[in-house]
Design a protein around this motif. Structure first.
Motif, short mmCIF file in Angstrom:
data_model
loop_
_atom_site.label_atom_id
_atom_site.label_comp_id
_atom_site.label_asym_id
_atom_site.label_seq_id
_atom_site.Cartn_x
_atom_site.Cartn_y
_atom_site.Cartn_z
N ARG A 158 -2.98 14.85 -15.95
CA ARG A 158 -2.35 14.75 -14.68
C ARG A 158 -1.39 16.00 -14.35
O ARG A 158 -1.25 16.30 -13.04
CB ARG A 158 -1.57 13.47 -14.37
CG ARG A 158 -0.82 13.14 -13.34
CD ARG A 158 -1.56 12.76 -12.06
NE ARG A 158 -0.96 12.18 -10.81
CZ ARG A 158 -0.64 13.05 -9.81
NH1 ARG A 158 -1.53 14.31 -9.81
NH2 ARG A 158 -0.03 12.70 -8.83
N ILE A 159 -0.47 16.06 -15.29
CA ILE A 159 0.59 17.23 -15.29
C ILE A 159 0.19 18.62 -15.33
O ILE A 159 0.66 19.45 -14.41
CB ILE A 159 1.68 16.93 -16.23
CG1 ILE A 159 2.23 15.52 -16.00
CG2 ILE A 159 2.95 17.80 -15.90
CD1 ILE A 159 2.95 14.94 -14.79
N TYR B 205 5.60 11.45 -15.33
CA TYR B 205 4.95 9.98 -15.76
C TYR B 205 3.42 10.18 -14.89
O TYR B 205 3.11 10.83 -14.20
CB TYR B 205 5.72 8.90 -15.08
CG TYR B 205 5.89 8.88 -13.47
CD1 TYR B 205 4.77 8.16 -13.03
CD2 TYR B 205 6.37 9.48 -12.74
CE1 TYR B 205 4.43 7.74 -11.40
CE2 TYR B 205 6.32 9.49 -11.48
CZ TYR B 205 5.14 8.79 -10.78
OH TYR B 205 5.33 8.37 -9.46
N VAL B 206 2.93 9.08 -15.54
CA VAL B 206 1.44 8.66 -14.88
C VAL B 206 1.55 7.38 -14.57
O VAL B 206 1.74 6.49 -15.60
CB VAL B 206 0.35 9.14 -15.85
CG1 VAL B 206 -1.06 8.66 -15.23
CG2 VAL B 206 0.14 10.71 -15.95
N GLU C 222 1.86 6.40 -7.23
CA GLU C 222 0.51 6.96 -7.54
C GLU C 222 0.27 8.62 -7.54
O GLU C 222 -0.02 9.34 -8.01
CB GLU C 222 -1.06 6.50 -7.17
CG GLU C 222 -1.10 5.19 -7.66
CD GLU C 222 -2.14 4.63 -6.73
OE1 GLU C 222 -2.56 5.02 -5.76
OE2 GLU C 222 -2.71 3.35 -7.38
N ASN C 223 1.05 9.08 -6.03
CA ASN C 223 0.92 10.54 -5.77
C ASN C 223 2.11 11.24 -6.47
O ASN C 223 2.07 12.52 -6.35
CB ASN C 223 1.13 10.60 -4.30
CG ASN C 223 -0.36 9.91 -3.73
OD1 ASN C 223 -1.36 10.18 -4.28
ND2 ASN C 223 -0.10 9.36 -2.47
N ARG D 17 0.76 -0.98 -0.03
CA ARG D 17 -0.02 0.05 -0.02
C ARG D 17 0.87 1.21 -0.05
O ARG D 17 0.65 2.11 -0.74
CB ARG D 17 -0.85 0.08 1.20
CG ARG D 17 -1.77 1.14 1.06
CD ARG D 17 -2.96 1.15 0.17
NE ARG D 17 -2.64 2.14 -1.01
CZ ARG D 17 -3.16 1.94 -2.21
NH1 ARG D 17 -3.76 0.99 -2.47
NH2 ARG D 17 -2.89 2.94 -3.05
N GLU D 18 1.75 1.22 0.79
CA GLU D 18 2.82 2.55 0.73
C GLU D 18 3.42 2.87 -0.43
O GLU D 18 3.62 3.73 -1.05
CB GLU D 18 3.92 2.24 1.85
CG GLU D 18 3.49 2.36 3.43
CD GLU D 18 4.31 1.82 4.45
OE1 GLU D 18 4.42 2.42 5.33
OE2 GLU D 18 5.02 0.90 4.13
N LEU D 19 3.91 1.80 -1.09
CA LEU D 19 4.49 1.66 -2.34
C LEU D 19 3.48 2.32 -3.47
O LEU D 19 3.69 3.14 -4.37
CB LEU D 19 4.75 0.15 -3.18
CG LEU D 19 6.39 -0.05 -2.54
CD1 LEU D 19 6.59 -1.72 -2.81
CD2 LEU D 19 7.30 0.59 -3.40
#
Length: 148
Positions: free
Chosen positions: A103-104, A37-38, A15-16, A8-10
């Motif tokens: 995203r960017i 990146y996305v 993702e963030n 989950r931490e990975l």
């Protein structure tokens, strides 16, 4: 304290963040470069103009990707991802490019001056859009309660 990131931490870290470092190796040379990146569905999506990294990934599609979040010397998280470069075309290319832009662009302070993620429209056709199909992910961290 040093430790490993759990799954989950990975995923939260990957993702963030929006900037990672892409590592390529071909013809006896290693090249590392920061890229936007996305992350989606166990894939890293990115784009680039033609140049050294694209030439190297075409020659050797096996790549490494590094993502980190550094608060200070004693509070950081880092993920190392391994995978394979796949160049995109057609609808998949278009969808990936739109995902990158969406995203960017909100993260820039001058979005109206940087259409399509800072790429001049006349250069869009020369842009290589690709994904890295991930095969291995690991992560480490350092935390210290006295600094939180």
């Amino acid at each position: 304290m040093l430790g490993d990131l759990n799954k989950r931490e990975l995923l939260d870290l990957i993702e963030n963040q929006v900037i990672g470092r892409l590592g390529c190796h071909a013809n006896g040379e290693t090249y590392i470069v920061p890229v936007n990146y996305v992350y989606r569905d166990n894939m890293i999506y990115l784009h680039s103009g033609m140049g050294k990294k694209i030439e190297m990934m075409r020659a050797n599609p096996r790549v490494c990707f590094q993502i980190d979040e550094i608060k200070d010397t004693f509070r950081w998280k880092s993920a190392i991802l391994h995978g394979n470069f796949i160049e995109l075309s057609g609808e998949e290319r278009q969808q990936a490019m739109q995902g990158i832009i969406h995203r960017i662009m909100p993260l820039t302070d001058r979005p109206s001056e940087e259409p399509s993620h800072g790429i001049k429209p006349e250069l869009h056709e020369g842009i290589v859009v690709c994904k890295i199909e991930l095969t291995e992910i690991s992560g480490r961290c350092e935390t210290h309660e006295e600094y939180d």
